[in-house]
Design a protein around this motif. Sequence first.
Motif, PDB file in Angstrom:
ATOM      1  N   ASP A  74       0.819  -1.222   0.000  1.00 23.62           N
ATOM      2  CA  ASP A  74       0.000   0.000   0.000  1.00 23.62           C
ATOM      3  C   ASP A  74       0.846   1.262   0.000  1.00 23.62           C
ATOM      4  O   ASP A  74       0.472   2.263  -0.614  1.00 23.62           O
ATOM      5  CB  ASP A  74      -0.926   0.000   1.222  1.00 23.62           C
ATOM      6  N   VAL A  75       1.971   1.228   0.715  1.00 21.88           N
ATOM      7  CA  VAL A  75       2.851   2.400   0.796  1.00 21.88           C
ATOM      8  C   VAL A  75       4.301   1.944   0.696  1.00 21.88           C
ATOM      9  O   VAL A  75       4.717   1.022   1.402  1.00 21.88           O
ATOM     10  CB  VAL A  75       2.646   3.174   2.117  1.00 21.88           C
ATOM     11  N   LEU A  76       5.040   2.589  -0.199  1.00 21.88           N
ATOM     12  CA  LEU A  76       6.488   2.407  -0.279  1.00 21.88           C
ATOM     13  C   LEU A  76       7.137   3.754   0.023  1.00 21.88           C
ATOM     14  O   LEU A  76       6.841   4.749  -0.656  1.00 21.88           O
ATOM     15  CB  LEU A  76       6.906   1.927  -1.675  1.00 21.88           C
ATOM     16  N   ILE A  77       7.996   3.782   1.025  1.00 22.15           N
ATOM     17  CA  ILE A  77       8.716   5.012   1.365  1.00 22.15           C
ATOM     18  C   ILE A  77      10.194   4.787   1.062  1.00 22.15           C
ATOM     19  O   ILE A  77      10.892   4.054   1.761  1.00 22.15           O
ATOM     20  CB  ILE A  77       8.522   5.402   2.845  1.00 22.15           C
ATOM     21  N   ASN A  78      10.661   5.429  -0.013  1.00 27.13           N
ATOM     22  CA  ASN A  78      12.071   5.372  -0.392  1.00 27.13           C
ATOM     23  C   ASN A  78      12.832   6.407   0.432  1.00 27.13           C
ATOM     24  O   ASN A  78      12.978   7.556   0.032  1.00 27.13           O
ATOM     25  CB  ASN A  78      12.220   5.661  -1.886  1.00 27.13           C
ATOM     26  N   ASN A  79      13.311   5.965   1.572  1.00 31.16           N
ATOM     27  CA  ASN A  79      13.930   6.881   2.533  1.00 31.16           C
ATOM     28  C   ASN A  79      15.450   6.741   2.605  1.00 31.16           C
ATOM     29  O   ASN A  79      16.142   7.684   2.997  1.00 31.16           O
ATOM     30  CB  ASN A  79      13.319   6.638   3.920  1.00 31.16           C
ATOM     31  N   ALA A  80      15.974   5.582   2.222  1.00 35.77           N
ATOM     32  CA  ALA A  80      17.415   5.343   2.354  1.00 35.77           C
ATOM     33  C   ALA A  80      18.210   6.357   1.540  1.00 35.77           C
ATOM     34  O   ALA A  80      17.800   6.758   0.447  1.00 35.77           O
ATOM     35  CB  ALA A  80      17.761   3.929   1.903  1.00 35.77           C
ATOM     36  N   GLY A  81      19.341   6.765   2.073  1.00 36.23           N
ATOM     37  CA  GLY A  81      20.184   7.713   1.352  1.00 36.23           C
ATOM     38  C   GLY A  81      21.651   7.516   1.688  1.00 36.23           C
ATOM     39  O   GLY A  81      21.994   6.997   2.754  1.00 36.23           O
ATOM     40  N   LYS A  82      22.485   7.927   0.759  1.00 36.58           N
ATOM     41  CA  LYS A  82      23.928   7.901   0.981  1.00 36.58           C
ATOM     42  C   LYS A  82      24.479   9.280   0.650  1.00 36.58           C
ATOM     43  O   LYS A  82      24.125   9.870  -0.375  1.00 36.58           O
ATOM     44  CB  LYS A  82      24.597   6.841   0.114  1.00 36.58           C
ATOM     45  N   LEU A  83      25.359   9.782   1.519  1.00 39.27           N
ATOM     46  CA  LEU A  83      25.939  11.103   1.324  1.00 39.27           C
ATOM     47  C   LEU A  83      27.455  11.021   1.349  1.00 39.27           C
ATOM     48  O   LEU A  83      28.027  10.396   2.241  1.00 39.27           O
ATOM     49  CB  LEU A  83      25.445  12.063   2.410  1.00 39.27           C
ATOM     50  N   ILE A  84      28.085  11.612   0.350  1.00 35.41           N
ATOM     51  CA  ILE A  84      29.532  11.814   0.353  1.00 35.41           C
ATOM     52  C   ILE A  84      29.770  13.303   0.209  1.00 35.41           C
ATOM     53  O   ILE A  84      29.283  13.920  -0.737  1.00 35.41           O
ATOM     54  CB  ILE A  84      30.227  11.050  -0.786  1.00 35.41           C
ATOM     55  N   SER A  85      30.468  13.877   1.166  1.00 39.29           N
ATOM     56  CA  SER A  85      30.747  15.313   1.150  1.00 39.29           C
ATOM     57  C   SER A  85      32.228  15.530   0.868  1.00 39.29           C
ATOM     58  O   SER A  85      33.072  15.231   1.715  1.00 39.29           O
ATOM     59  CB  SER A  85      30.354  15.952   2.488  1.00 39.29           C
ATOM     60  N   LYS A  86      32.525  16.005  -0.335  1.00 36.88           N
ATOM     61  CA  LYS A  86      33.906  16.264  -0.758  1.00 36.88           C
ATOM     62  C   LYS A  86      33.907  17.432  -1.737  1.00 36.88           C
ATOM     63  O   LYS A  86      32.939  17.616  -2.485  1.00 36.88           O
ATOM     64  CB  LYS A  86      34.502  15.050  -1.492  1.00 36.88           C
ATOM     65  N   PRO A  87      34.981  18.176  -1.789  1.00 34.56           N
ATOM     66  CA  PRO A  87      35.109  19.154  -2.879  1.00 34.56           C
ATOM     67  C   PRO A  87      34.975  18.454  -4.222  1.00 34.56           C
ATOM     68  O   PRO A  87      35.409  17.299  -4.380  1.00 34.56           O
ATOM     69  CB  PRO A  87      36.520  19.714  -2.691  1.00 34.56           C
ATOM     70  N   PHE A  88      34.384  19.141  -5.177  1.00 31.06           N
ATOM     71  CA  PHE A  88      34.095  18.518  -6.471  1.00 31.06           C
ATOM     72  C   PHE A  88      35.337  17.897  -7.107  1.00 31.06           C
ATOM     73  O   PHE A  88      35.277  16.795  -7.668  1.00 31.06           O
ATOM     74  CB  PHE A  88      33.473  19.551  -7.412  1.00 31.06           C
ATOM     75  N   THR A  89      36.463  18.575  -7.023  1.00 33.85           N
ATOM     76  CA  THR A  89      37.675  18.047  -7.668  1.00 33.85           C
ATOM     77  C   THR A  89      38.210  16.796  -6.987  1.00 33.85           C
ATOM     78  O   THR A  89      39.054  16.100  -7.544  1.00 33.85           O
ATOM     79  CB  THR A  89      38.785  19.117  -7.706  1.00 33.85           C
ATOM     80  N   ASN A  90      37.733  16.519  -5.782  1.00 34.44           N
ATOM     81  CA  ASN A  90      38.146  15.298  -5.073  1.00 34.44           C
ATOM     82  C   ASN A  90      37.174  14.139  -5.267  1.00 34.44           C
ATOM     83  O   ASN A  90      37.453  13.029  -4.842  1.00 34.44           O
ATOM     84  CB  ASN A  90      38.284  15.575  -3.572  1.00 34.44           C
TER      85      ASN A  90
END
Length: 226
Positions: A74-90
């Motif tokens: 009845d309900v699907l909640i796509n909550n999972a997430g992955k974050l990588i925080s780096k300067p773009f050139t890295n």
Amino acid sequence: MKNIIITGTSRGIGFELAQLFSKNNYNVLALSRNAEPINALNLKNTTSLSVDLSVENDLKKVTDFVSKNWKQVDVLINNAGKLISKPFTNLSSKDFLDVYNVNVFAVAELTRLLIPFLKPKSHVVTISSMGGVQGSMKFPGLAAYSSAKGAVITLTELLAEEYKEQQIAFNVLALGAVQTEMLEEAFPGYQAPISANEMADYIYNFALTGNKFYNGKILEVSSTTP
């Protein structure tokens, strides 16, 4: 009893959501690489599966469970997430791929696999970020994360159109700052005005009723910047 699938339930908003739905007598399938936090709570009507959303064979555990036990979602909640925080050139191509595997490709693949189980009036809610909204303020270091969150916004709009005849609703909640471990990774030391529990309460209500009012919409759920 409605059947609810939530991804990313080992911590933060997903962890709180699983408890809310269980407390209110819904059937819950909680998905996370680490199933122990939910298992330890011994919640009623709740099954916690250890699933790596970026691994295709792991996703088969989900469809096998639904086929055997529920027959419909009845309900699907796509909550999972992955974050990588780096300067773009890295940022490497692997960094981008790792982020997109969880934030985009897994959302698409899990949703695709569950389409046969989604019936009229089912609701797919994908948790995005204000960083993925066109025209919103952007922050250095989040090129992979924010662009991925933008991708699932467009995906949701497309799926809402493609499945409107089947009366399956697809909506996005683009969240602002919520006090979670992921926020701390992106903005160390920043204190958000909203707790994970408070945001889970909002998402809980939206997941159950938002499809009556919205389809293919992006709702910005944010009171602050970030």
